[in-house]
Design an enzyme around this catalytic site. Structure first.
Site, short mmCIF file in Angstrom:
data_model
loop_
_atom_site.label_atom_id
_atom_site.label_comp_id
_atom_site.label_asym_id
_atom_site.label_seq_id
_atom_site.Cartn_x
_atom_site.Cartn_y
_atom_site.Cartn_z
N LYS A 51 0.82 -1.25 -0.06
CA LYS A 51 0.03 0.00 0.02
C LYS A 51 0.79 1.27 0.03
O LYS A 51 0.84 2.30 -0.75
CB LYS A 51 -0.93 0.01 1.35
N GLN A 95 -5.27 -2.51 9.99
CA GLN A 95 -4.74 -3.81 9.26
C GLN A 95 -5.34 -4.95 9.95
O GLN A 95 -5.34 -4.92 11.19
CB GLN A 95 -3.44 -3.77 9.22
N ASP A 118 -11.93 1.02 4.18
CA ASP A 118 -12.09 -0.62 4.10
C ASP A 118 -13.63 -1.00 3.78
O ASP A 118 -13.81 -2.16 3.58
CB ASP A 118 -11.50 -1.35 5.43
#
Ligand code: GUN
Length: 282
Positions: A51, A95, A118
């Site tokens: 990322k 994460q 997300d």
């Protein structure tokens, strides 16, 4: 021989589009992506590095908050609440996986839904469920659809088997497919006779993290196979599909690495920049 559904040319195109979009946003208001990592799981570190590389290439800054394994839920939530009010932060990503002792739902629910790149906050899950496109769709689901659309694979009315029912990939992808009028079956590790279920489908999408789960006995001529599995095995990244076995049987298959994976990262940044990309990249 099957057509290979590479995600790389498409990822590169999205990258160019997003770079252009970012270059048009004055530097002092460019949205920063804030990534929270709890612990130092090697796979998470690898994902985050991917990322960071993409972000750098398109001109986006990342804040990487690394917290110790024994951090409390409250400490993570306190950090999220600060990031929620920070005008420079456009997106917040926790994460996953988090350590099992942590309350994942409570932590994800503390993210401002507008900054939930997300798509895992209940506000965004609900919008996805009812096909309200003002919400944010999880990046992997979006990447799968971007790949299917790029290769002109129709979904309407077709029988699609989603193998895997995770909150992050299987469930949101199944919903997205239903929203596009596919006939969707979801299989998981307790499903009886997975090979037979697979052979009934027009399209198989697999996201289990079990290397080699889908082999020659699971497929038939004419099918499309999308492999979303990513597992490190003997220092190599492998998918759920025995690529060499299915290649000579099916009509098309996505490779690992180089299939959905690159598009997942690109989709995350499409989510971050969605307010600036109207009409350029979806
Ligand atoms: N871990 C593996 N993939 C993902 C993802 O797409 N989002 C988050 N938050 N964690 C992940």
């Amino acid at each position: 021989m099957a057509k290979i559904l590479s995600g790389i040319p498409l990822r590169d195109k999205i990258k160019v589009d997003l770079s252009t979009v970012v270059s048009l946003i004055p530097e002092h208001v460019r949205p920063i992506l804030s990534i929270i990592q709890v612990g130092s799981l090697a796979a998470s570190t690898t994902y985050i590095q991917g990322k960071m590389k993409f972000a750098k290439e398109i001109g986006i800054s990342i804040q990487h908050h690394v917290l110790p394994n024994d951090v409390s839920d409250e400490e993570v939530i306190d950090l999220i609440l600060i990031l929620n009010t920070d005008l420079k932060v456009g997106g917040i990503l926790v994460q996953l996986p988090l350590p099992t002792c942590m309350n994942k739902e409570k932590i994800l629910e503390s993210i401002d839904p507008e900054k939930d790149v997300d798509g895992l906050h209940s506000v965004n899950i609900k919008k996805h469920l009812v096909n309200d496109d003002s919400g944010i769709v999880p990046a992997t689901t979006k990447g799968i659809h971007t790949l299917l659309d790029f290769y002109g694979i129709p979904l309407k009315g077709r029988r699609i088997l989603m193998v895997g029912r995770s909150d992050l990939v299987g469930k949101p992808t199944a919903i997205a497919l239903l929203n596009r009028d596919a006939t969707v079956t979801v299989a998981h590790h307790l499903s009886v006779d997975l090979p037979a279920l697979c052979r009934e489908a027009d399209i198989i999408i697999t996201a289990t993290g079990v290397p080699g789960l889908i082999g020659k006995d699971h497929v038939k001529a004419g099918q499309i196979v999308i492999d979303v599995g990513i597992t490190k095995q003997d220092e190599k990244i492998v998918g759920d599909v025995s690529f060499a076995e299915v290649l000579s049987i099916v009509a098309a298959v996505s490779p690992v690495p180089g299939g959905v994976g690159p598009l997942t990262i690109a989709s995350l940044f499409q989510n971050l920049l969605r307010k600036y990309t109207s009409g350029i990249t979806k």
